[in-house]
Design a protein around this motif. Structure first.
Motif, short mmCIF file in Angstrom:
data_model
loop_
_atom_site.label_atom_id
_atom_site.label_comp_id
_atom_site.label_asym_id
_atom_site.label_seq_id
_atom_site.Cartn_x
_atom_site.Cartn_y
_atom_site.Cartn_z
N ILE A 70 -7.28 1.36 -4.94
CA ILE A 70 -7.59 1.47 -6.86
C ILE A 70 -8.95 2.34 -7.33
CG2 ILE A 70 -7.24 0.15 -8.75
CD1 ILE A 70 -5.30 -1.27 -6.80
N ALA A 71 -10.20 1.74 -6.53
CA ALA A 71 -11.42 2.01 -7.33
C ALA A 71 -11.78 3.59 -7.60
CB ALA A 71 -12.49 1.32 -7.02
N SER A 72 -11.01 4.04 -5.47
CA SER A 72 -11.17 5.86 -5.36
C SER A 72 -10.69 6.35 -6.64
CB SER A 72 -10.59 5.80 -3.69
OG SER A 72 -10.77 7.37 -4.16
N VAL A 73 -9.42 5.86 -6.95
CA VAL A 73 -8.13 6.57 -8.27
C VAL A 73 -8.67 6.74 -9.15
CG1 VAL A 73 -6.01 7.24 -8.88
CG2 VAL A 73 -6.39 7.01 -6.61
N SER A 74 -9.84 6.22 -10.02
CA SER A 74 -9.88 5.53 -11.30
C SER A 74 -11.49 6.45 -10.92
CB SER A 74 -9.87 4.19 -10.81
OG SER A 74 -9.36 3.62 -11.13
N SER A 75 -12.16 6.92 -9.93
CA SER A 75 -13.61 7.30 -10.09
C SER A 75 -13.21 8.74 -10.28
CB SER A 75 -14.21 6.89 -9.35
OG SER A 75 -13.57 7.41 -8.03
N THR A 76 -11.62 9.48 -9.30
CA THR A 76 -11.47 10.57 -9.17
C THR A 76 -10.81 11.20 -10.71
OG1 THR A 76 -10.04 10.61 -7.78
CG2 THR A 76 -12.08 11.46 -6.96
N THR A 77 -9.31 10.59 -11.29
CA THR A 77 -8.44 10.96 -12.39
C THR A 77 -8.67 9.41 -12.94
OG1 THR A 77 -7.35 11.37 -9.96
CG2 THR A 77 -6.00 11.43 -11.94
N LEU A 109 6.40 14.01 -1.93
CA LEU A 109 4.88 13.75 -2.03
C LEU A 109 3.96 12.85 -1.82
CD1 LEU A 109 5.26 11.83 -5.71
CD2 LEU A 109 3.63 13.97 -5.49
N ILE A 110 3.00 13.80 -0.85
CA ILE A 110 1.58 12.80 0.37
C ILE A 110 1.00 12.77 -0.57
CG2 ILE A 110 3.83 13.58 2.33
CD1 ILE A 110 1.56 15.77 3.06
N ALA A 111 -0.34 11.80 -0.38
CA ALA A 111 -1.51 11.78 -0.37
C ALA A 111 -2.20 12.49 -0.03
CB ALA A 111 -2.29 9.85 -0.60
N LYS A 112 -3.56 12.82 -0.28
CA LYS A 112 -4.71 14.25 -0.03
C LYS A 112 -5.23 12.67 0.57
CE LYS A 112 -3.25 17.61 -1.26
NZ LYS A 112 -2.02 16.78 -1.81
N GLU A 146 0.88 9.03 -6.33
CA GLU A 146 0.66 10.72 -6.03
C GLU A 146 1.54 10.85 -6.90
OE1 GLU A 146 -1.23 12.58 -4.67
OE2 GLU A 146 -1.87 11.16 -4.05
N LEU A 147 2.72 9.99 -7.86
CA LEU A 147 3.61 10.48 -8.88
C LEU A 147 2.93 10.63 -10.16
CD1 LEU A 147 6.07 10.98 -9.66
CD2 LEU A 147 6.74 8.85 -9.54
N GLY A 148 2.11 10.15 -10.26
CA GLY A 148 1.25 9.85 -11.77
C GLY A 148 0.31 11.26 -11.14
N LYS A 149 -0.23 11.54 -10.40
CA LYS A 149 -0.86 12.68 -10.21
C LYS A 149 -0.27 13.48 -10.82
CE LYS A 149 -4.20 10.28 -6.73
NZ LYS A 149 -4.87 11.20 -5.68
N MET A 177 1.29 -1.36 -0.12
CA MET A 177 -0.73 -0.26 0.00
C MET A 177 0.74 1.29 0.12
SD MET A 177 -2.88 1.28 -0.44
CE MET A 177 -4.59 0.79 0.11
N GLY A 178 2.22 0.96 0.89
CA GLY A 178 2.58 2.72 1.20
C GLY A 178 3.65 3.06 -0.01
N HIS A 179 3.49 2.19 -1.18
CA HIS A 179 4.82 1.84 -2.19
C HIS A 179 3.29 2.13 -3.43
CE1 HIS A 179 8.94 0.37 -1.33
NE2 HIS A 179 7.98 -0.04 -0.19
N LEU A 180 2.06 1.89 -3.54
CA LEU A 180 1.38 1.52 -4.39
C LEU A 180 0.51 3.34 -4.22
CD1 LEU A 180 -0.63 0.86 -6.51
CD2 LEU A 180 -2.31 0.65 -4.88
#
Length: 473
Positions: free
Chosen positions: A52-59, A243-246, A20-23, A12-15
């Motif tokens: 993953i589902a959350s990122v797919s829906s927002t980005t 780079l940190i996640a919101k 975040e790098l992609g964003k 999870m921490g690496h993913l």
């Protein structure tokens, strides 16, 4: 359409860090699309599917590709990292296939791999793609990785049998016993994998690091001067952090969403900078004996606290196996503890929205396992730390946080890595109510300003990102 392909390890921490790098790349270069290859997790470290589902829906510009499962060979190594390396080695044909398939509809400009995935560099070379490593830890630990083959050559003994200090360019001396566990025994399969990984570290088209210049100036200077790869060229290094996640998406990593409002509204009723927050990452599990010592230390300290408690590991626990039963807090903590401390403390089970908690005005200190994502989250919030490392490179990070950056106090353990209630009480008090604690707080607030400056227009991290994108043209 131009695309960048990212290949994280499943943890999870690496993913999260890789996403975040992609964003970040998309924020400044929205014409690109990002494709992320998801390998099947080789052990149970919590589901990444909600995230993953959350990122797919927002980005929508980020697409996830699930790689097929692979059958791992049996292993006698006690380290979960061995499973990751086995997975990465067997995954190369699947990565190759995915890149070919993405190339049919996109012009792939680069493959960016997690540093565990160095074995996939050959896939990028075979397809004539520039391959980059993304280093999810800091510059000091990158120096360790780049210099490690030299250390290996200079000794024939295992670190577990050496009682010595190790010297890496640009980093405070590190006790050999503080090396990550897979590095301690030369005869372990995990050691062999990591050695191979460190040798490949100097071979990519570039290394992207989640740090910023004012946080680690000495480590950065040493690598810039070529001291970490004395026998060859150092690849270009791009420091694009922090780079940190919101928090909104990170909360997709757990289902215990109900606890979120409780701890934040509890913090709303506490005085400014009065609460110490204790949280130890998704794999940070303590025995019942250790949980009881923490509780007694917190009670004796007299300080206000917010503490995230996870279930202890089961008896035959290997690090990356979830706890089996779900005991209540009453059975994990000393009798009457919750009642006696209810006026000034809150214990939550399993999970809290860490970024939101650290940025809350009531929080004045953080007892952390020194995972790099957590360190950066604390720095960005300006919250000083007590360093209590548990696994991976965290003992190394503790030395860097305490000796080099001077933004943390060290939690001292006994020989068997047990921490007494007296030590917990002493460190929490020192952090929250002493001159040394205040001095560290000032240092951390200065680092917070440095982080903001690095990410702003013309700041060092923004400039590094621009150079990185230019290298793909």
């Amino acid at each position: 359409m131009e695309a960048i392909v990212l290949y994280p390890t499943p943890a999870m921490g690496h993913l999260i860090s890789m996403v975040e790098l992609g964003k970040l790349i998309l924020t400044h270069h929205p014409s690109l699309t990002i494709h992320i290859l998801i390998a099947p997790a080789p052990y149970n470290a919590g589901s990444t599917a909600p995230y993953i589902a959350s990122v797919s829906s927002t980005t929508p510009s980020i697409t996830f590709h699930n790689l097929p499962s692979v059958t791992l060979p049996p292993t006698t190594s006690p380290h979960h990292e061995t499973l990751i390396f086995e997975l990465i080695h067997l995954n190369n044909p699947n990565v190759h296939q995915s890149l070919l398939s993405i190339s049919k509809t996109h012009n792939v400009k680069a493959l960016i791999m997690d540093f565990f995935c160095t074995h996939a560099l050959s896939v990028a070379s075979n397809l004539n793609l520039p391959g980059y490593f993304y280093f999810t830890s800091g510059a000091a630990f990158l120096n360790y990785f780049l210099y490690y083959p030299i250390i290996h050559k200079n000794t024939t003994k295992s670190f577990k049998d050496l009682n010595t200090l190790l010297f890496f360019p640009g980093v405070a001396p590190i006790p050999s016993s503080d090396m990550p566990k897979p590095f301690l025994d030369r005869n372990d399969k995990a050691y062999e994998f990591f050695l191979d990984c460190t040798i490949n570290m100097a071979k990519p088209a570039g290394i992207i690091v989640n740090t910023f210049e004012s946080l680690e100036p000495k480590a950065i200077q040493a690598v810039s001067e070529g001291l970490c790869v004395p026998d060859g060229p150092t690849p270009p290094i791009y420091r694009i952090g922090p780079l940190i996640a919101k928090n909104k998406e990170r909360s997709g990593t757990q289902n215990e969403g109900e606890a979120v409002p409780e701890c934040l509204s509890w913090l709303d009723s506490q005085p400014s900078q009065s609460v110490v927050f204790l949280c130890f990452g998704s794999l940070g599990l303590f025995s019942i004996e250790q949980l009881k010592e923490i509780a007694l230390g917190l009670e004796k300290s007299g300080q206000r606290f917010l503490w995230v408690v996870r279930n202890p590991p089961s008896e035959n626990h290997g690090l990356a196996v979830s706890a089996e039963t779900d005991p209540g807090l009453d059975s994990l903590l000393p009798e009457g503890f919750l009642d006696r401390t209810k006026e000034r403390g809150l214990v939550v089970k399993s999970w809290a929205p860490q970024v939101a908690v650290l940025n809350h005005d009531s929080v004045g200190g953080f007892v952390t396992h020194c995972g790099w994502n957590s360190v950066l989250e604390a720095v960005c919030a300006g919250v000083p730390m007590v360093a209590w490392p548990l696994y991976a490179e965290q003992r190394f990070n503790r030395v860097v946080l305490v000796e080099d950056m001077k933004i943390a106090l060290s939690m001292n353990e006994s020989e068997d890595r047990f921490v007494s209630a007296t030590e917990v009480e002493k460190r929490v008090r020192e952090l929250m109510d002493s001159e040394s604690g205040n001095w560290i707080r000032e240092r951390t607030l200065a680092m917070k300003d440095g982080a903001k400056a690095a990410l702003s227009e013309g700041g060092s991290s923004r400039v590094a990102l621009t150079k990185l994108v230019e290298s793909w043209k």
